[in-house]
Design a protein around this motif. Sequence first.
Motif, mmCIF file in Angstrom:
data_model
loop_
_atom_site.group_PDB
_atom_site.id
_atom_site.type_symbol
_atom_site.label_atom_id
_atom_site.label_comp_id
_atom_site.label_asym_id
_atom_site.label_seq_id
_atom_site.Cartn_x
_atom_site.Cartn_y
_atom_site.Cartn_z
ATOM 1 N N SER A 118 61.174 61.081 42.022
ATOM 2 C CA SER A 118 62.042 60.902 43.187
ATOM 3 C C SER A 118 63.056 62.038 43.263
ATOM 4 N N PRO A 119 63.516 62.411 44.456
ATOM 5 C CA PRO A 119 64.502 63.493 44.591
ATOM 6 C C PRO A 119 65.796 63.231 43.819
ATOM 7 N N ALA A 120 66.144 61.957 43.630
ATOM 8 C CA ALA A 120 67.380 61.654 42.915
ATOM 9 C C ALA A 120 67.276 61.982 41.428
ATOM 10 N N VAL A 121 66.053 61.898 40.866
ATOM 11 C CA VAL A 121 65.857 62.177 39.439
ATOM 12 C C VAL A 121 65.246 63.554 39.233
ATOM 13 N N ASN A 122 64.170 63.848 39.960
ATOM 14 C CA ASN A 122 63.535 65.176 39.948
ATOM 15 C C ASN A 122 63.191 65.613 38.523
ATOM 16 N N ASP A 123 62.376 64.811 37.846
ATOM 17 C CA ASP A 123 62.007 65.085 36.455
ATOM 18 C C ASP A 123 60.488 64.997 36.308
ATOM 19 N N PRO A 124 59.766 66.000 36.799
ATOM 20 C CA PRO A 124 58.302 65.933 36.737
ATOM 21 C C PRO A 124 57.748 65.955 35.315
ATOM 22 N N THR A 125 58.494 66.521 34.366
ATOM 23 C CA THR A 125 58.013 66.540 32.983
ATOM 24 C C THR A 125 57.876 65.125 32.432
ATOM 25 N N THR A 126 58.852 64.253 32.746
ATOM 26 C CA THR A 126 58.741 62.854 32.336
ATOM 27 C C THR A 126 57.524 62.206 32.981
ATOM 28 N N ALA A 127 57.288 62.502 34.252
ATOM 29 C CA ALA A 127 56.109 61.950 34.922
ATOM 30 C C ALA A 127 54.825 62.417 34.243
ATOM 31 N N VAL A 128 54.784 63.668 33.813
ATOM 32 C CA VAL A 128 53.609 64.183 33.106
ATOM 33 C C VAL A 128 53.402 63.425 31.802
ATOM 34 N N GLN A 129 54.490 63.147 31.075
ATOM 35 C CA GLN A 129 54.372 62.389 29.828
ATOM 36 C C GLN A 129 53.837 60.990 30.076
ATOM 37 N N VAL A 130 54.251 60.367 31.170
ATOM 38 C CA VAL A 130 53.753 59.035 31.499
ATOM 39 C C VAL A 130 52.277 59.104 31.881
ATOM 40 N N VAL A 131 51.876 60.167 32.566
ATOM 41 C CA VAL A 131 50.467 60.331 32.933
ATOM 42 C C VAL A 131 49.592 60.400 31.682
ATOM 43 N N ASN A 132 50.143 60.937 30.589
ATOM 44 C CA ASN A 132 49.376 60.963 29.342
ATOM 45 C C ASN A 132 48.917 59.562 28.948
ATOM 46 N N TYR A 133 49.813 58.592 29.058
ATOM 47 C CA TYR A 133 49.486 57.222 28.662
ATOM 48 C C TYR A 133 48.679 56.505 29.741
ATOM 49 N N ILE A 134 48.874 56.905 30.990
ATOM 50 C CA ILE A 134 48.011 56.374 32.048
ATOM 51 C C ILE A 134 46.572 56.814 31.811
ATOM 52 N N GLU A 135 46.387 58.060 31.402
ATOM 53 C CA GLU A 135 45.039 58.550 31.114
ATOM 54 C C GLU A 135 44.412 57.775 29.960
ATOM 55 N N SER A 136 45.203 57.513 28.918
ATOM 56 C CA SER A 136 44.692 56.726 27.795
ATOM 57 C C SER A 136 44.258 55.338 28.257
ATOM 58 N N PHE A 137 45.070 54.719 29.105
ATOM 59 C CA PHE A 137 44.745 53.391 29.640
ATOM 60 C C PHE A 137 43.454 53.444 30.455
ATOM 61 N N LEU A 138 43.309 54.470 31.290
ATOM 62 C CA LEU A 138 42.119 54.585 32.128
ATOM 63 C C LEU A 138 40.857 54.807 31.293
ATOM 64 N N HIS A 139 40.978 55.519 30.190
ATOM 65 C CA HIS A 139 39.810 55.709 29.326
ATOM 66 C C HIS A 139 39.362 54.369 28.749
ATOM 67 N N THR A 140 40.329 53.504 28.398
ATOM 68 C CA THR A 140 39.983 52.177 27.878
ATOM 69 C C THR A 140 39.294 51.337 28.952
ATOM 70 N N VAL A 141 39.851 51.356 30.157
ATOM 71 C CA VAL A 141 39.291 50.556 31.248
ATOM 72 C C VAL A 141 37.933 51.106 31.690
ATOM 73 N N GLY A 142 37.855 52.423 31.829
ATOM 74 C CA GLY A 142 36.632 53.025 32.342
ATOM 75 C C GLY A 142 35.452 52.918 31.409
ATOM 76 N N SER A 143 35.708 52.672 30.141
ATOM 77 C CA SER A 143 34.612 52.539 29.177
ATOM 78 C C SER A 143 34.004 51.142 29.177
ATOM 79 N N THR A 144 34.551 50.247 29.991
ATOM 80 C CA THR A 144 34.076 48.866 30.064
ATOM 81 C C THR A 144 33.456 48.604 31.428
ATOM 82 N N ARG A 145 32.363 47.904 31.447
ATOM 83 C CA ARG A 145 31.717 47.569 32.722
ATOM 84 C C ARG A 145 32.564 46.539 33.469
ATOM 85 N N LEU A 146 32.921 46.861 34.713
ATOM 86 C CA LEU A 146 33.763 45.981 35.523
ATOM 87 C C LEU A 146 32.982 45.573 36.770
#
Length: 428
Positions: free
Chosen positions: A296-324
């Motif tokens: 958000s413009p009030a925070v403007n911290d894309p590096t933190t968002a990148v760090q969170v994306v790291n864990y989102i990617e880990s979560f997606l690998h867990t979900v994507g490896s399972t048949r849904l």
Amino acid sequence: MGVLTSWATRFRLWQYVKASLWIVPMFGLVLGILLAELALTADGADWPPSGWHYSATTASDVLTAIVGAMVALLGFVVTIGVLVVQQATGTLSPRYMRLWYRDRLQKAVLATFTGTFAFAFSLLRSIESGSVPDLGVTLAGAAVAISLVLLLIYLNRFTHSLRPVAIAELVARMGEDVFTTGAAAIRGASPRGDGTVPSDGPVMRIRTGRGGAIQAFNVTGLVAEAARHDCVFVVTRLIGDFVTPGTVLVEVHGGTSKPDPDRVTGLVALGAERTIEQDPAFALRVLVDIAIRALSPAVNDPTTAVQVVNYIESFLHTVGSTRLPGRYVLADRHGHARLQLPGRDWENYLQLAVCEIRDYGSSSVQICRRLRAMLDGLLDALPPPQHTSVRSEMSLLQESVEREFTDPARRAIAQQADHQGIGGQYPS
């Protein structure tokens, strides 16, 4: 009476207990009073060694100081709690507060403080010129020492664990655990055959009498109730959906008798907001909230968002490896299909993880590069059936980059995959 003691009522009560900040400290208060009585009894048996004796004035001063100190420390912990609320609502996600309320260390600290306060205060009344609770005063000093150690541990955890990346790790791990556990339970209850729901015959629709977010299903109870009436329950709404009074929650197909609607709705827990117990997508929702707050413009911290994306990617690998499959059919112990639940498919999870971060971070080179690296990683690691949705998200990301970066040189930089956002690209 049956409604008051239904599974849904017990579930909501348990959720309240886990989120409450006063119940465990109240037990500490009662325990402190009981321990004070035991200490006074031990003093009456002349148990303490001679070196543990105190004068009445010293004992009174020590216990009075302990009572005042515990009250002050309780106020200090409450102040920390207010700061957490401010930080969570300002830079993290209000949804995270539901998880923070459950922190066991925080409740242990509050319980120790209230217990020490009650212990010392209870001993004060027994001090007389010729009668001093020597053992109790010594134990009160030990309780203060334990309280201080717990306070230091709590402060250390508070200062280190409230960083967005630490919270992202915690939430992602919780979501992955819930997803893995739920997937294993569903696989263990698969019916014989394809589990087709009977299409002929009348359908009974069971409506909810109250509104709220669907927090959990008592899957075992629903299967047992369907087997009792030899029918199939079809749940119409997802975990996490908000339903209004009168919404159809369950459709009853077939059966030798009609189930009691109150009994069935009592197996579906509704509340004010979503919980993570049976809803791994709620963990992903919290992660995305933290990321877009950082963008958000009030925070403007894309590096933190990148760090969170790291864990989102880990979560997606867990979900994507399972048949849904998108719907789940569960059977009773004889293998007969009894319950059909709607579920999220891979595309739902992927869209939740990517769409808002892409939209709010479209002007950030870091975010565009990190999302590209994440999608490339998913294509490389996940089975082919998941690739179509990933490629669709890659196309949308490409269109977003072309729309946002009109300069060819900057656009070329933003289109490159980078696991660190900027500075983590592998040399060609």
